[in-house]
Scaffold this motif. Structure first.
Motif, short mmCIF file in Angstrom:
data_model
loop_
_atom_site.label_atom_id
_atom_site.label_comp_id
_atom_site.label_asym_id
_atom_site.label_seq_id
_atom_site.Cartn_x
_atom_site.Cartn_y
_atom_site.Cartn_z
N ILE A 1 0.84 -1.21 0.00
CA ILE A 1 0.00 0.00 0.00
C ILE A 1 0.87 1.26 0.00
N SER A 2 2.13 1.07 -0.37
CA SER A 2 3.05 2.21 -0.45
C SER A 2 3.07 2.75 -1.88
N PRO A 3 3.04 4.06 -2.09
CA PRO A 3 3.03 5.13 -1.08
C PRO A 3 1.65 5.46 -0.52
N PHE A 4 0.57 4.93 -1.13
CA PHE A 4 -0.76 5.13 -0.56
C PHE A 4 -1.63 3.92 -0.90
N PRO B 1 -4.27 -2.46 -5.53
CA PRO B 1 -4.64 -3.30 -6.69
C PRO B 1 -3.52 -3.40 -7.73
N LEU B 2 -2.86 -2.29 -8.01
CA LEU B 2 -1.78 -2.30 -9.00
C LEU B 2 -0.61 -3.15 -8.53
N ASN B 3 -0.26 -3.05 -7.23
CA ASN B 3 0.84 -3.83 -6.71
C ASN B 3 0.53 -5.32 -6.72
N LEU B 4 -0.72 -5.68 -6.41
CA LEU B 4 -1.11 -7.08 -6.44
C LEU B 4 -1.06 -7.64 -7.86
N ILE B 5 -1.56 -6.86 -8.82
CA ILE B 5 -1.51 -7.28 -10.22
C ILE B 5 -0.06 -7.48 -10.67
#
Length: 223
Positions: free
Chosen positions: A141-144, A149-153
């Motif tokens: 969840i960094s930086p917010f 969702p983008l990091n998980l993808i």
């Protein structure tokens, strides 16, 4: 499912393919060479020990450029194992009988997918180990928080990217060489073989470079 011509024998319901046997042979050969290089370490090394020490130094320097000196030392066994196995597997395709008498492991999607899955779990395990479970989850969840969702993808896509890139390049190179051998049987296949010497090395470099970057992102900076 692999073509039946790739199946050598079965152990009960388990089918053993040329790819699997080739990997067994590569593992045994690498284990034997490692044993020879380390069984009698001397202050004044012999040829095999010198070659091994030079290879270790070069690989450590390469990984240090991607993930820092401390991380390179800490995760060197994993990174070096990946690099050496992929390089030797790739170069096995240059031997007579490749694709017929035996199969090139890295030209098989099952092999590259297995390597990518191990890399995927390795990245997350070392991340949790170094940052702690909650600390590692916070990186998603960094930086917010909207980045979650983008990091998980991105994490899901990584193993597919690693597997398909290595498989596609090696399989495609094999197919192109085979087709060109039929059209230009004298000169062009030789040129392709020479280019493959560099090409096979580059594929191992790219795979381990990406993995080193993923691990460096997972563990973060040294405290």
């Amino acid at each position: 499912m692999e073509h039946t011509s790739n199946i050598l024998f079965s152990i009960g319901p388990l089918e053993v393919t040329k790819t699997v046997v080739t990997m067994w042979v590569i593992i045994v050969v690498l284990g034997f060479v490692s044993w020879l290089a380390t069984r009698r370490l001397k202050e004044v090394p012999g040829p095999i020990q010198s070659a091994a020490e030079m290879a270790v130094t070069k690989l450590q320097d390469y990984f240090a450029g991607n993930m820092g000196r401390d991380n390179a030392r800490r995760y060197f066994p994993v990174m070096a194992t990946y690099f050496i196995f992929i390089v030797v597997s790739n170069y096995s395709g240059l031997l007579p009988g490749a694709g017929h008498g035996f199969a090139v492991p890295t030209a098989n999607l099952s092999t590259t997918a297995g390597l990518a899955v191990i890399a995927f779990f390795t990245t997350h395990i070392v991340g949790v180990k170094r940052r702690g479970f909650l600390g590692y989850l916070k990186t998603f969840i960094s930086p917010f928080i909207l980045m979650l969702p983008l990091n998980l993808i991105e994490q899901v896509v990584r193993p597919f990217s690693l597997a398909l890139r290595l498989y596609g390049n090696l399989y495609g190179e094999e197919m192109v060489t085979e087709q060109l051998s039929g059209i230009f049987p004298l000169v062009l296949p030789l040129v392709m073989q020479v280019m493959s010497l560099l090409f096979c090395l580059i594929q191992a470099v790219v795979f381990t470079m990406l993995l080193s970057i993923y691990i460096e992102e997972a563990v973060g900076e040294e405290e």
